[in-house]
Design a protein around this motif. Structure first.
Motif, PDB file in Angstrom:
ATOM      1  N   LEU A   4       0.839  -1.196   0.000  1.00 56.63           N
ATOM      2  CA  LEU A   4       0.000   0.000   0.000  1.00 56.63           C
ATOM      3  C   LEU A   4       0.876   1.248   0.000  1.00 56.63           C
ATOM      4  CD1 LEU A   4      -3.011  -0.319   2.469  1.00 56.63           C
ATOM      5  CD2 LEU A   4      -3.067   0.121   0.033  1.00 56.63           C
ATOM      6  N   ALA A   5       2.029   1.105   0.606  1.00 60.75           N
ATOM      7  CA  ALA A   5       2.860   2.285   0.789  1.00 60.75           C
ATOM      8  C   ALA A   5       3.443   2.755  -0.531  1.00 60.75           C
ATOM      9  CB  ALA A   5       3.992   1.962   1.763  1.00 60.75           C
ATOM     10  N   PRO A   6       3.410   4.049  -0.788  1.00 63.30           N
ATOM     11  CA  PRO A   6       4.067   4.561  -1.990  1.00 63.30           C
ATOM     12  C   PRO A   6       5.580   4.412  -1.844  1.00 63.30           C
ATOM     13  CG  PRO A   6       3.189   6.348  -0.655  1.00 63.30           C
ATOM     14  CD  PRO A   6       2.772   5.100  -0.005  1.00 63.30           C
ATOM     15  N   GLU A   7       6.247   4.290  -2.959  1.00 61.23           N
ATOM     16  CA  GLU A   7       7.663   3.969  -2.932  1.00 61.23           C
ATOM     17  C   GLU A   7       8.497   4.964  -2.139  1.00 61.23           C
ATOM     18  OE1 GLU A   7       8.955   2.123  -6.793  1.00 61.23           O
ATOM     19  OE2 GLU A   7      10.697   3.405  -6.331  1.00 61.23           O
ATOM     20  N   TYR A   8       8.162   6.242  -2.290  1.00 65.41           N
ATOM     21  CA  TYR A   8       8.985   7.248  -1.622  1.00 65.41           C
ATOM     22  C   TYR A   8       8.886   7.145  -0.109  1.00 65.41           C
ATOM     23  CZ  TYR A   8       4.547   9.825  -1.303  1.00 65.41           C
ATOM     24  OH  TYR A   8       3.265  10.181  -1.044  1.00 65.41           O
ATOM     25  N   PHE A   9       7.933   6.386   0.342  1.00 69.54           N
ATOM     26  CA  PHE A   9       7.709   6.305   1.777  1.00 69.54           C
ATOM     27  C   PHE A   9       8.411   5.115   2.418  1.00 69.54           C
ATOM     28  CE2 PHE A   9       5.406   8.867   4.636  1.00 69.54           C
ATOM     29  CZ  PHE A   9       5.071   8.095   5.734  1.00 69.54           C
ATOM     30  N   TRP A  10       8.908   4.161   1.616  1.00 68.58           N
ATOM     31  CA  TRP A  10       9.528   2.978   2.186  1.00 68.58           C
ATOM     32  C   TRP A  10      10.669   3.281   3.152  1.00 68.58           C
ATOM     33  CZ3 TRP A  10      10.009  -0.338  -2.909  1.00 68.58           C
ATOM     34  CH2 TRP A  10       8.726  -0.753  -3.309  1.00 68.58           C
ATOM     35  N   PRO A  11      11.531   4.222   2.784  1.00 70.00           N
ATOM     36  CA  PRO A  11      12.619   4.518   3.744  1.00 70.00           C
ATOM     37  C   PRO A  11      12.083   4.886   5.120  1.00 70.00           C
ATOM     38  CG  PRO A  11      12.962   5.726   1.698  1.00 70.00           C
ATOM     39  CD  PRO A  11      11.648   5.056   1.575  1.00 70.00           C
ATOM     40  N   VAL A  12      11.027   5.682   5.108  1.00 70.12           N
ATOM     41  CA  VAL A  12      10.440   6.107   6.378  1.00 70.12           C
ATOM     42  C   VAL A  12       9.970   4.899   7.169  1.00 70.12           C
ATOM     43  CG1 VAL A  12       8.621   7.464   7.435  1.00 70.12           C
ATOM     44  CG2 VAL A  12       9.704   8.263   5.337  1.00 70.12           C
ATOM     45  N   LEU A  13       9.372   3.961   6.477  1.00 74.78           N
ATOM     46  CA  LEU A  13       8.844   2.777   7.162  1.00 74.78           C
ATOM     47  C   LEU A  13       9.975   1.966   7.776  1.00 74.78           C
ATOM     48  CD1 LEU A  13       6.129   1.637   4.626  1.00 74.78           C
ATOM     49  CD2 LEU A  13       5.787   2.677   6.843  1.00 74.78           C
ATOM     50  N   LEU A  14      11.019   1.829   7.025  1.00 76.82           N
ATOM     51  CA  LEU A  14      12.128   1.050   7.559  1.00 76.82           C
ATOM     52  C   LEU A  14      12.750   1.766   8.749  1.00 76.82           C
ATOM     53  CD1 LEU A  14      13.735  -0.349   4.323  1.00 76.82           C
ATOM     54  CD2 LEU A  14      12.747  -1.642   6.204  1.00 76.82           C
ATOM     55  N   LEU A  15      12.860   3.071   8.628  1.00 81.73           N
ATOM     56  CA  LEU A  15      13.403   3.834   9.750  1.00 81.73           C
ATOM     57  C   LEU A  15      12.495   3.702  10.969  1.00 81.73           C
ATOM     58  CD1 LEU A  15      14.649   6.976   7.871  1.00 81.73           C
ATOM     59  CD2 LEU A  15      16.029   5.303   9.099  1.00 81.73           C
ATOM     60  N   ASP A  16      11.201   3.638  10.700  1.00 79.31           N
ATOM     61  CA  ASP A  16      10.266   3.438  11.803  1.00 79.31           C
ATOM     62  C   ASP A  16      10.471   2.075  12.437  1.00 79.31           C
ATOM     63  OD1 ASP A  16       7.530   5.231  10.251  1.00 79.31           O
ATOM     64  OD2 ASP A  16       8.942   5.839  11.822  1.00 79.31           O
ATOM     65  N   ALA A  17      10.864   1.112  11.599  1.00 83.11           N
ATOM     66  CA  ALA A  17      11.033  -0.246  12.116  1.00 83.11           C
ATOM     67  C   ALA A  17      12.238  -0.348  13.047  1.00 83.11           C
ATOM     68  CB  ALA A  17      11.178  -1.226  10.961  1.00 83.11           C
ATOM     69  N   LEU A  18      13.164   0.560  12.858  1.00 84.54           N
ATOM     70  CA  LEU A  18      14.431   0.487  13.600  1.00 84.54           C
ATOM     71  C   LEU A  18      14.260   0.363  15.105  1.00 84.54           C
ATOM     72  CD1 LEU A  18      17.278   0.341  12.674  1.00 84.54           C
ATOM     73  CD2 LEU A  18      17.470   2.796  12.835  1.00 84.54           C
ATOM     74  N   PRO A  19      13.536   1.264  15.728  1.00 85.09           N
ATOM     75  CA  PRO A  19      13.395   1.128  17.185  1.00 85.09           C
ATOM     76  C   PRO A  19      12.714  -0.175  17.592  1.00 85.09           C
ATOM     77  CG  PRO A  19      11.981   2.879  16.336  1.00 85.09           C
ATOM     78  CD  PRO A  19      12.845   2.449  15.225  1.00 85.09           C
ATOM     79  N   LEU A  20      11.838  -0.644  16.733  1.00 85.02           N
ATOM     80  CA  LEU A  20      11.153  -1.893  17.068  1.00 85.02           C
ATOM     81  C   LEU A  20      12.120  -3.064  16.984  1.00 85.02           C
ATOM     82  CD1 LEU A  20       7.798  -1.349  15.153  1.00 85.02           C
ATOM     83  CD2 LEU A  20       8.118  -1.390  17.612  1.00 85.02           C
ATOM     84  N   LEU A  21      13.026  -2.965  16.010  1.00 88.04           N
ATOM     85  CA  LEU A  21      14.001  -4.043  15.865  1.00 88.04           C
ATOM     86  C   LEU A  21      14.945  -4.081  17.045  1.00 88.04           C
ATOM     87  CD1 LEU A  21      14.838  -3.538  12.084  1.00 88.04           C
ATOM     88  CD2 LEU A  21      13.722  -5.529  13.072  1.00 88.04           C
ATOM     89  N   LYS A  22      15.139  -2.903  17.641  1.00 87.72           N
ATOM     90  CA  LYS A  22      16.111  -2.844  18.730  1.00 87.72           C
ATOM     91  C   LYS A  22      15.520  -3.138  20.095  1.00 87.72           C
ATOM     92  CE  LYS A  22      19.285   0.374  16.584  1.00 87.72           C
ATOM     93  NZ  LYS A  22      19.712   1.759  16.489  1.00 87.72           N
ATOM     94  N   CYS A  23      14.246  -3.549  20.085  1.00 88.45           N
ATOM     95  CA  CYS A  23      13.633  -3.879  21.373  1.00 88.45           C
ATOM     96  C   CYS A  23      14.365  -5.038  22.023  1.00 88.45           C
ATOM     97  CB  CYS A  23      12.179  -4.291  21.162  1.00 88.45           C
ATOM     98  SG  CYS A  23      11.068  -2.902  21.067  1.00 88.45           S
ATOM     99  N   PRO A  24      14.495  -5.001  23.337  1.00 91.59           N
ATOM    100  CA  PRO A  24      15.192  -6.097  24.018  1.00 91.59           C
ATOM    101  C   PRO A  24      14.526  -7.447  23.731  1.00 91.59           C
ATOM    102  CG  PRO A  24      14.259  -4.510  25.583  1.00 91.59           C
ATOM    103  CD  PRO A  24      14.097  -3.932  24.236  1.00 91.59           C
ATOM    104  N   LYS A  25      13.208  -7.444  23.826  1.00 94.26           N
ATOM    105  CA  LYS A  25      12.508  -8.676  23.467  1.00 94.26           C
ATOM    106  C   LYS A  25      12.033  -8.543  22.035  1.00 94.26           C
ATOM    107  CE  LYS A  25      10.320 -10.703  27.513  1.00 94.26           C
ATOM    108  NZ  LYS A  25       8.999 -10.985  28.076  1.00 94.26           N
TER     109      LYS A  25
END
Lengths: 314, 654
Positions: free
Chosen positions: B565-586
């Protein structure tokens, strides 16, 4: 009782060729032989000048407002063979497109009903009619060459009503595109867009005038299946053409023969009243009576100061 | 405000030398006005035609009528209420007899409105006779006069069709001077010395107010003498027809003729020889046309004279007698002198039972259709489905359309106009759409009102049109949240997507969300377009994250990514958003999801490196730059997360 509720100095240096109100009646655009277009904001009884557009190199013959859902857009056409499309951005008016593909004066511009998109028709003295359609990036042009021999003076679009749906509910399929033109060949012609190949076809040729047709106007529809067109001509007549929507035939009815050439005919927004202006220096308003006759409502005429006669009394 | 001088009947002139010989006009939008300007032929000639020192002026010309006065406002608002309730009741059906009481009631409501307005205008009336208010009052008086007559003749018809009693009441209520003078005289010490004593008495006789006559006569010093007693008896015994009195018309006629015969006998026998005034009264009672005719200036109008004459010559008169009686009365009062006024013509047409002519004459003389519209509607319902009155249906519709059009130009009364159109057939429906679509949208409130009215009537195209216009305006003013709101209501997917993209791009640039409250309340409307749905869901993701619901946030994020659904120009933002989630301890992101993210990352990497060579210069470049810097971080975080996730998923809970 009639009275002047306001008047404003337009600031034009020469006479006005056309004055058009926008969709809501809140803005008025005038164009003149002085090559300029002026836009006024109309509020109740005051009119304020808000823009003065100068790009044309000759007298500007007509202006036309697009539907407000596209923003504030105005088209103008001129003796300089150009059609210019303007758009308001903030409080400034900018030229957003210029079309210079005619060989002589462009006499008339008219926007299509918004259901067809942002589409403009232009009629020129070179006998052809151009239809400009706005797409995402640019404006595409389609020409009807040789619409009228000698020259084409006026163009007007039909309202976008699909047959049989007068109640505004969802239509099936897009409504057909039609317009009417009037030319120096004395004919009034009706054109239809063939949706299969995108070409304009001459659907009807209406004979009735004996001299150049100066203006045509397709009446707004009010739910009835019939269509009405008004045309005026150098032959001093105004003809009302009626198509009952069933037989496919256009019946002419002469409204009146006037004292001089008639230059403009315009319909009120509801299609009830026709305003006729001509060289006889009168503006007359006409309405269809219950019996199907066209009767004149009132005349506004110049005359020397005459003593006011008695108010009409019971 | 210049006034336009009026030439002949229908012409008006504007004094402006520049306009001379050149006047042109166009009808402006919904308002009932005309824009007039000096025009030049479309022939190219060098040089300006404008003389030095002159200006090219534009004039806005409007026709005025009493309808726009302050006093009429109440009339307009009250009449629409009566009109609507009448339509409602009529729709419930019923035969002519069942409808009659309603029609009579509504007719009287209209009359009382007119009267109330008249009374109010009199209070404010200044001394001069020429004032507008005075004219307005006159118009109202005449409208009520006509309406009350029509009520008697057509709407409130009595069994048997006898009309005279009602006409007598009609005349009495519209010519109250006699009664006023009577009260005045009776209040004085010596009524019989009042200068108009006998005139009052004659007037009362002519109005059939015989009890009042007897009262007046009783104050005469010679009231005990024979002539007076004889007269008193005659006056007391005059029979008056009662519709439900149990006496048939024929029997009444016999009694009445007997009574009149008695009057004639006493006259011949000279009962009143000593008192010429009483003699005159007796002659009136005998129906002597010359006597009645000679007193016509007490009646003031021919219709009063007509009723008075009929009272003493033909008390069982029916509608079809009136035409002849009216003509006689007119001839007597006018002779060859004064012309028949429009009011006369209307009343005459009513007495000739020519409703068409009545309405037509009213139309010609009134400057707005308020009266004719309501009148025709009443008559239409009265004569519903009667063959000779079929024309009333079309006429009614035409008038309603005309009246609505007049109202629709007004800045607040236009809503009233639309209400009438609901009862006007297909033309009314079409006109209502035009009125609503063309309403200047001067504010959000007006737009909402128009949309509401259009929605109530299922005018989808009008709703769409208005919302599109408002959406466009909001966009031009850079109010993106508002634009989305209108865009959604207009169901215009393309337009809404366009704005959604703008909002997302804004976010990429400054990291801020415009008008988030509006976006958060989209609800199911967000399904209108893909981009909008994405925007809505992305906002949801933000909310989940802020609430600390990382698991759900993560799932949502990944689904957003994988659903494309996400437009292409927005993918970087999504991945950057994922970053803190990836760094969760659990680990909150499963291994499956991590693979998805990695896939996306690879795609993005390829796309970015190819694009970089192209040099777009768009706003998304900012996002790309930020992305490339963080790419290494993201890769690392993804790998770590993958490891943790695999371990977690592989562990068997013991």
């Amino acid at each position: 009782m009639v009275s002047v509720i306001s008047n404003v100095d337009t600031g034009h240096d020469d006479m006005i060729h056309d004055a058009q109100m926008d969709y809501f009646g809140t803005r008025l655009a005038t164009c003149s032989s002085d090559r300029s277009i002026k836009i006024f904001e109309v509020k109740g009884s005051t009119q304020t000048l808000i823009a003065d557009l100068r790009e044309h190199e000759g007298p500007v013959w007509q202006v036309a407002w697009a539907h407000p859902m596209y923003g504030n857009i105005l088209a103008s056409c001129s003796y300089d063979r150009k059609v210019i499309i303007w758009q308001e951005d903030g409080h400034k008016w900018k030229k957003i497109h210029e079309y210079a593909n005619h060989d002589s004066s462009v006499n008339s511009v008219c926007w299509a009903p918004h259901e067809h998109g942002l589409v403009l028709a232009c009629a020129s003295s070179d006998g052809s009619v151009s239809v400009l359609t706005s797409t995402a990036q640019t404006w595409e042009a389609k020409k009807i060459t040789n619409a009228h021999s000698i020259g084409c003076n006026s163009v007007s679009w039909a309202p976008a009503v699909a047959s049989g749906s007068a109640d505004g509910s969802a239509r099936t399929g897009p409504p057909p595109q039609r317009m009417v033109t009037g030319g120096c060949d004395t004919y009034v012609k009706i054109w239809r867009l063939d949706s299969t190949n995108g070409e304009w076809i001459e659907e009807s040729k209406l004979e009735g005038h004996s001299d150049w047709v100066r203006d045509v106007a397709w009446a707004p529809s009010i739910g009835l299946p019939r269509s009405i067109i008004a045309s005026c001509s150098q032959d001093r007549r105004v003809i009302i053409w009626v198509n009952d929507g069933v037989s496919g035939v256009w019946q002419p009815r002469e409204l009146n023969t006037f004292d001089d050439v008639i230059w403009h005919v315009s319909w009120s927004v509801t299609g009830n009243i026709l305003a006729v202006s001509g060289g006889d220096n009168k503006v007359s308003l006409w309405k269809e009576s219950l019996e199907g006759q066209w009767v004149c409502l009132s005349d506004s005429a110049k005359s020397q100061q005459q003593p006011p006669s008695e108010q009409r009394m019971f | 405000m210049d006034s336009v001088s009026r030439g002949t009947e229908e012409k008006w002139a504007l004094p402006d030398p520049v306009l001379l010989g050149r006047m042109h006009g166009v009808v402006s939008s919904l308002c009932n006005s005309l824009v007039v300007f000096p025009h030049r032929h479309r022939l190219h000639q060098e040089g300006s035609q404008l003389e030095r020192g002159r200006e090219v002026r534009l004039y806005q010309v409007e026709s005025f009528s009493w309808l726009w006065g302050r006093q009429a406002r109440k009339l307009i608002n009250e009449s629409v209420g009566t009109f609507l309730s009448l339509q409602k009741i009529m729709q419930e059906g019923g035969g002519a007899e069942e409808r009659k009481p309603t029609l009579v009631k509504k007719c009287r409501e209209y009359r009382s409105m007119i009267q109330a307005s008249m009374e109010e205008s009199i209070i404010f009336e200044p001394e001069e006779v020429e004032s507008d208010l005075h004219a307005y009052g006159q118009v109202l008086y005449k409208m009520e006069l006509i309406l009350s007559l029509l009520e008697i003749l057509f709407i409130d018809t009595k069994p048997g069709g006898l009309v005279l009693n009602q006409l007598v009441v009609w005349v009495r209520s519209h010519f109250p001077t006699n009664h006023e003078k009577k009260s005045e005289a009776l209040e004085s010490d010596h009524p019989h010395q009042h200068p108009s004593y006998w005139e009052i008495i004659y007037g009362l006789v002519l109005q059939g107010s015989l009890d009042d006559v007897r009262q007046m006569l009783s104050h005469h010093p010679r009231a005990d003498t024979d002539p007076f007693l004889s007269m008193d008896e005659l006056l007391r015994k005059m029979p008056f027809y009662q519709v439900y009195g149990g006496v048939s018309a024929a029997e009444f006629t016999v009694r009445w003729q007997h009574w009149q015969g008695e009057c004639e006998r006493r006259l011949e026998e000279g009962h009143f020889a000593t008192c010429p005034k009483l003699l005159t009264i007796c002659k009136i009672l005998c129906g002597d046309l010359d006597t009645i005719g000679s007193l016509w200036d007490l009646t003031d109008t021919w219709y009063h004279l007509m009723v008075s004459t009929l009272l003493y010559t033909n008390p069982t008169a029916k509608l079809f007698h009136l035409a002849g009686a009216a003509q006689d009365a007119i001839e007597h009062t006018r002779g060859n002198h004064s012309a028949i006024t429009p009011l006369d013509r209307i009343l005459l047409a009513a007495m000739e039972a020519d409703t068409h002519q009545v309405i037509k004459e009213c139309q010609q003389v009134l400057d707005n259709p308020w009266f004719t519209t309501h009148l025709t509607d009443l008559l239409y319902h009265t004569f519903y489905q009667q063959a000779e009155f079929k024309f009333l249906g079309d006429l009614r519709e035409t008038l309603i359309l005309e009246y609505s059009e007049v109202l629709s130009g007004h800045r607040s009364l236009w809503q009233v106009g639309v209400l009438y159109l609901d009862h006007c057939g297909t033309s009314g429906v079409a006109m209502a759409q035009v009125v609503l679509e063309r309403r200047p949208l001067t504010s959000d409130a007006v737009a909402h009102k128009v949309v509401q009215m259009a929605r109530d009537r299922k005018f989808d195209n009008v709703v769409m049109s208005v919302c599109r216009v408002m959406g466009r305006r909001a966009l031009d003013l850079d109010r993106l949240g508002s634009a989305i709101w209108w865009g959604v209501r207009s169901r215009d997917a393309a337009f809404t997507s366009h704005i959604a993209h703008k909002i997302l791009q804004r976010y990429v640039e400054d990291g801020k969300f415009e008008s988030s409250p509006l976006l958060d309340q989209l609800g199911p409307a967000m399904l209108l377009s893909d981009t909008l749905t994405f925007l809505g869901k992305y906002r949801e993701f933000h909310m989940l994250y802020q609430d600390g619901k990382y698991q759900e946030a993560a799932t949502l994020l990944v689904s957003l990514i994988s659903s494309k659904l996400a437009p292409e120009y927005f993918w970087p933002v999504l991945l950057l958003d994922a970053l803190p989630l990836l760094k969760c301890p659990k680990p909150v992101i499963t291994s499956e999801q991590t693979y998805e993210l990695m896939y996306l990352l690879n795609n993005l990497h390829t796309a970015t490196t190819t694009n970089k060579e192209k040099q777009n210069g768009t706003a998304t470049e900012a996002g790309q730059e930020a992305f490339l810097e963080k790419e290494r971080d993201i890769r690392l975080a993804l790998t770590n997360n993958l490891a943790k996730a695999i371990i977690k998923e592989g562990t068997v809970e013991s």
